[in-house]
Design a protein around this motif. Sequence first.
Motif, PDB file in Angstrom:
ATOM      1  N   GLY A   1       3.115   1.520  -5.907  1.00  0.00           N
ATOM      2  CA  GLY A   1       3.209   2.966  -6.068  1.00  0.00           C
ATOM      3  C   GLY A   1       4.604   3.527  -6.022  1.00  0.00           C
ATOM      4  O   GLY A   1       4.778   4.745  -6.090  1.00  0.00           O
ATOM      5  N   LEU A   2       5.614   2.691  -5.922  1.00  0.00           N
ATOM      6  CA  LEU A   2       6.988   3.182  -5.864  1.00  0.00           C
ATOM      7  C   LEU A   2       7.600   3.201  -7.261  1.00  0.00           C
ATOM      8  O   LEU A   2       7.354   2.319  -8.076  1.00  0.00           O
ATOM      9  N   GLY A   3       8.405   4.203  -7.517  1.00  0.00           N
ATOM     10  CA  GLY A   3       9.115   4.302  -8.783  1.00  0.00           C
ATOM     11  C   GLY A   3      10.579   3.975  -8.601  1.00  0.00           C
ATOM     12  O   GLY A   3      10.994   2.811  -8.504  1.00  0.00           O
ATOM     13  N   ALA A   4      11.400   5.044  -8.510  1.00  0.00           N
ATOM     14  CA  ALA A   4      12.840   4.844  -8.376  1.00  0.00           C
ATOM     15  C   ALA A   4      13.213   4.189  -7.051  1.00  0.00           C
ATOM     16  O   ALA A   4      14.287   3.598  -6.932  1.00  0.00           O
ATOM     17  N   ASP A   5      12.334   4.265  -6.044  1.00  0.00           N
ATOM     18  CA  ASP A   5      12.639   3.695  -4.730  1.00  0.00           C
ATOM     19  C   ASP A   5      12.362   2.199  -4.651  1.00  0.00           C
ATOM     20  O   ASP A   5      12.598   1.578  -3.613  1.00  0.00           O
TER      21      ASP A   5
ATOM     22  N   ARG B   1       3.298  -5.723  11.123  1.00  0.00           N
ATOM     23  CA  ARG B   1       2.820  -5.628   9.737  1.00  0.00           C
ATOM     24  C   ARG B   1       3.219  -4.290   9.141  1.00  0.00           C
ATOM     25  O   ARG B   1       3.035  -3.241   9.769  1.00  0.00           O
ATOM     26  N   LEU B   2       3.765  -4.329   7.938  1.00  0.00           N
ATOM     27  CA  LEU B   2       4.064  -3.123   7.163  1.00  0.00           C
ATOM     28  C   LEU B   2       2.863  -2.853   6.274  1.00  0.00           C
ATOM     29  O   LEU B   2       2.685  -3.504   5.246  1.00  0.00           O
ATOM     30  N   PRO B   3       1.984  -1.898   6.662  1.00  0.00           N
ATOM     31  CA  PRO B   3       0.765  -1.686   5.869  1.00  0.00           C
ATOM     32  C   PRO B   3       1.074  -0.967   4.574  1.00  0.00           C
ATOM     33  O   PRO B   3       2.130  -0.346   4.403  1.00  0.00           O
ATOM     34  N   GLN B   4       0.119  -1.043   3.653  1.00  0.00           N
ATOM     35  CA  GLN B   4       0.323  -0.377   2.368  1.00  0.00           C
ATOM     36  C   GLN B   4      -0.199   1.047   2.379  1.00  0.00           C
ATOM     37  O   GLN B   4       0.036   1.789   1.435  1.00  0.00           O
TER      38      GLN B   4
ATOM     39  N   ALA C   1       7.888   9.215   0.123  1.00  0.00           N
ATOM     40  CA  ALA C   1       8.679   9.440   1.337  1.00  0.00           C
ATOM     41  C   ALA C   1       8.004   8.816   2.557  1.00  0.00           C
ATOM     42  O   ALA C   1       8.666   8.269   3.445  1.00  0.00           O
ATOM     43  N   ARG C   2       6.684   8.870   2.612  1.00  0.00           N
ATOM     44  CA  ARG C   2       5.975   8.250   3.733  1.00  0.00           C
ATOM     45  C   ARG C   2       6.175   6.740   3.737  1.00  0.00           C
ATOM     46  O   ARG C   2       6.284   6.116   4.792  1.00  0.00           O
ATOM     47  N   ARG C   3       6.226   6.135   2.564  1.00  0.00           N
ATOM     48  CA  ARG C   3       6.456   4.691   2.504  1.00  0.00           C
ATOM     49  C   ARG C   3       7.838   4.343   3.051  1.00  0.00           C
ATOM     50  O   ARG C   3       8.020   3.336   3.744  1.00  0.00           O
ATOM     51  N   LEU C   4       8.837   5.186   2.755  1.00  0.00           N
ATOM     52  CA  LEU C   4      10.179   4.945   3.273  1.00  0.00           C
ATOM     53  C   LEU C   4      10.232   5.130   4.789  1.00  0.00           C
ATOM     54  O   LEU C   4      10.893   4.374   5.503  1.00  0.00           O
ATOM     55  N   VAL C   5       9.542   6.159   5.281  1.00  0.00           N
ATOM     56  CA  VAL C   5       9.482   6.371   6.734  1.00  0.00           C
ATOM     57  C   VAL C   5       8.853   5.165   7.417  1.00  0.00           C
ATOM     58  O   VAL C   5       9.314   4.703   8.465  1.00  0.00           O
ATOM     59  N   GLU C   6       7.788   4.642   6.822  1.00  0.00           N
ATOM     60  CA  GLU C   6       7.107   3.496   7.426  1.00  0.00           C
ATOM     61  C   GLU C   6       8.001   2.262   7.441  1.00  0.00           C
ATOM     62  O   GLU C   6       8.008   1.484   8.402  1.00  0.00           O
ATOM     63  N   LEU C   7       8.771   2.058   6.388  1.00  0.00           N
ATOM     64  CA  LEU C   7       9.696   0.932   6.354  1.00  0.00           C
ATOM     65  C   LEU C   7      10.723   1.044   7.475  1.00  0.00           C
ATOM     66  O   LEU C   7      11.018   0.068   8.186  1.00  0.00           O
ATOM     67  N   ALA C   8      11.271   2.249   7.648  1.00  0.00           N
ATOM     68  CA  ALA C   8      12.229   2.452   8.735  1.00  0.00           C
ATOM     69  C   ALA C   8      11.560   2.261  10.092  1.00  0.00           C
ATOM     70  O   ALA C   8      12.138   1.673  11.017  1.00  0.00           O
TER      71      ALA C   8
ATOM     72  N   ASP D   1       2.613  -9.135  -2.577  1.00  0.00           N
ATOM     73  CA  ASP D   1       2.720  -8.031  -3.527  1.00  0.00           C
ATOM     74  C   ASP D   1       2.275  -8.504  -4.895  1.00  0.00           C
ATOM     75  O   ASP D   1       2.401  -9.698  -5.247  1.00  0.00           O
ATOM     76  N   HIS D   2       1.738  -7.549  -5.685  1.00  0.00           N
ATOM     77  CA  HIS D   2       1.339  -7.878  -7.052  1.00  0.00           C
ATOM     78  C   HIS D   2       2.546  -7.955  -7.984  1.00  0.00           C
ATOM     79  O   HIS D   2       2.434  -8.489  -9.091  1.00  0.00           O
ATOM     80  N   ASP D   3       3.666  -7.398  -7.563  1.00  0.00           N
ATOM     81  CA  ASP D   3       4.871  -7.404  -8.392  1.00  0.00           C
ATOM     82  C   ASP D   3       5.494  -8.797  -8.345  1.00  0.00           C
ATOM     83  O   ASP D   3       6.293  -9.113  -7.468  1.00  0.00           O
ATOM     84  N   GLN D   4       5.098  -9.643  -9.280  1.00  0.00           N
ATOM     85  CA  GLN D   4       5.545 -11.031  -9.254  1.00  0.00           C
ATOM     86  C   GLN D   4       7.053 -11.160  -9.429  1.00  0.00           C
ATOM     87  O   GLN D   4       7.684 -12.052  -8.850  1.00  0.00           O
ATOM     88  N   ALA D   5       7.650 -10.254 -10.209  1.00  0.00           N
ATOM     89  CA  ALA D   5       9.100 -10.321 -10.402  1.00  0.00           C
ATOM     90  C   ALA D   5       9.829 -10.052  -9.088  1.00  0.00           C
ATOM     91  O   ALA D   5      10.808 -10.717  -8.750  1.00  0.00           O
TER      92      ALA D   5
END
Length: 548
Positions: free
Chosen positions: A494-498, A415-418, A469-476, A520-524
Motif C-alpha cells: 500500500g505504499l507509493g512514494a514512501d 513484529r511489524l504488522p501490516q 503516515a500510520r505505516r511510517l509511525v509504526e516503523l519508527a 512481502d509480495h514485492d519480490q523485487a
Amino acid sequence: MAPVRGRRAAALTVAAAAAAAPLPALVSVPVLADVTAAVAMAGAAAGAAIALAAGRPPLLLAAAAAGAGYVSGLIAIHGGAVPLAVLAATAAGALAAALLGLAGTRLDAAGFLVLGLLAAAGGAAAVGAAPGLSAGALGPLPPLSLPLPGDRLAVLGPAGGYHLVLGVAALSVVAAAVLLGRGPGPRWRAVGSDPERAAAASLRPAVAQASALAVAGGLAALGGALAAHATGAAGPAGLGVDAAALPLLAALLAGRWGPAAAALAAVGAGVLGGALLPAAGWSGPPEGRALGTGLLALALLVTLPRRSRRARQALPPPPAAAALAAAAPWPVTAPAGGPRALVVRGLRVTAAGGGPVLLPSLDLEVAAGEVLGLVGANGAGKSSTLRAIEAAARRGAPEVRVEPAAGSGPGRVVRLPQEGGGWPACTVTETLTLAAAAGGGGGDPGAWRRRLGLDGWGDRPCAELPASARRLVELARVLLLRPAVLLCDEPLAGLGADREVVIACLRAAAAAGVAVVLADHDQAAVAALAGRRVRLSGGVAATIPVTP
C-alpha cells in the motif's frame, strides 16, 4: 479516546463549579439533596473516562459509588469518624475495581461490559438481602465534618455538604484530565486502543488496566461516599441499570470532549432526572433518571460523528517527498544489549485462531544484521509464520531462541504488522515516546518524527492519520523498541512514494545489527534487501538462491 487537554478541562470545570456554587440559596433542602447526589456523579463520570481509555467499559462505577455510600455509612454509624469512613470507602472502591479488572484481564471490551453488569447486579442483590435496611436504604447517616485544630470538628449542613461535594467533584474531573493527558494516561490509552501492540512493547496491559480501574473506582467511590453523608442516606438508586449506563455514556462523550464534558453531562442527566423532572410533576415511565440517561445517549449520537469529521478536515497536508529522502541518515540505534541471531527449530505454525497446520516443523536461522526474505503464494503461511515466531519468543518457547551474537542478555523479538500503525488513541509523539521508554531510552523520538516528516502531526492521534503516515509511525515505533529481531509483515504493501524510504530504513536497521525477517509480495524489494530467501509452499520451507 483522544488525548485530553488538562488546562481546557480545568478551565471548564472551574467555570461550571463557580456557576453552580450559589445554588443552595435558590432551591429547597430536598431538591438540594437530589442535586448534591447528581453532582457526585461527576466523580464516577471522570473515573469512567479513565476506565474507558484503558479499554475497560465502566458499567461497574455507579455501583462502586453506591456501594461506597453504604460502606462509609456503616463505618460511621458504628462510631467511626466520618472523614476516616469516607477514606476507607474510597479505598474499598478502588480495590474492588482493581480486582474486577484483574479478574477480567483476558476478556475483551464486550466481555468486560458483561462482567461489570454482573458485578453491579450482584451488588444490588447483596444490598437487597442485607438485614436492617429499609427498602435498601441506610440512614440517617452522620453528616459530613472536617477536622479543625484542637480536636474540633466543623459539621457541615446541607449547603456545606453540597459545596464540599461540588469542590471534590471538580477536583476529580481535573485530576482525571491531568492523568489522561500526562503521566500514566498515554500508557492507559495505548493499552486500551491496541492491547496486542501494548503487550509486544512490554507495557503490561493487565497492570495498566488494573491501575486505571483502581483510580476510576476510587474517584467514583469518593463521590458516592461524600454524597451519602451530605444527603444523610445511602440508597439503591445507584445500583440500577440506568445508573450503570450513565458513567459509560459519559465516558463515550469524554472520548471526544474530555472528562469535563463527561462530568457535566452526567451531572446534567442526574439533575434532570433527580430534581427538575420530579419537581415538574414527572412520574414516568420512564423514570426521571432513565429519561435523563436516554437524553445523554441521544446527545452522544448527535455529537460524536460531527466531531470526528472536523478532526479529519483539520489535518495538515502530508509531508513533502523531499523531506523523506531515502539516502539521508536514519536515527536507528543498535539492539538493546547488543545484536542477536534468531534460531528457530521445529516450530509448528498454524493458521490464525487455531486453524489448520500450515508448517508442521519450521527451521530458520537469521544472523545479526542479516535480512532474510520469506516468500510464497497467498495462504502459504508467511504472516502466520511471523506471528508464530513472535508468540513463541514472547512465551519463552524452546523452539525460538535469540542467541547472543555480541554482548549478553535477552533480545527482543518484535513484529511489524501490516495493519494500522501506532496506538490509535495516542498521538504520534506519545506513541514514539512510549516506544522509546519501552526500548530502554536509547532512541530519540523527536529525531524519528523529524526524519519521517511527521512534525506537523505530532499532536494528532494516530487513528486520524492517513494510512501511509500510520505505516511510517509504526516503523519508527518498532525500531524505537530496539529489537534484536524484527519480523516485517508486508511492510511495503500500500505504499507509493514512501516505498524506497521504508527499504532504506530497513537496510539501516540491518546495518545497526538487527536480524530482519521480511515477508512481502514485492519480490523485487525482497530480492534487493534479502541476502537469502526461504519459500513457503505445501507446508515446506525451502531456501532458494537470490537471483542477481
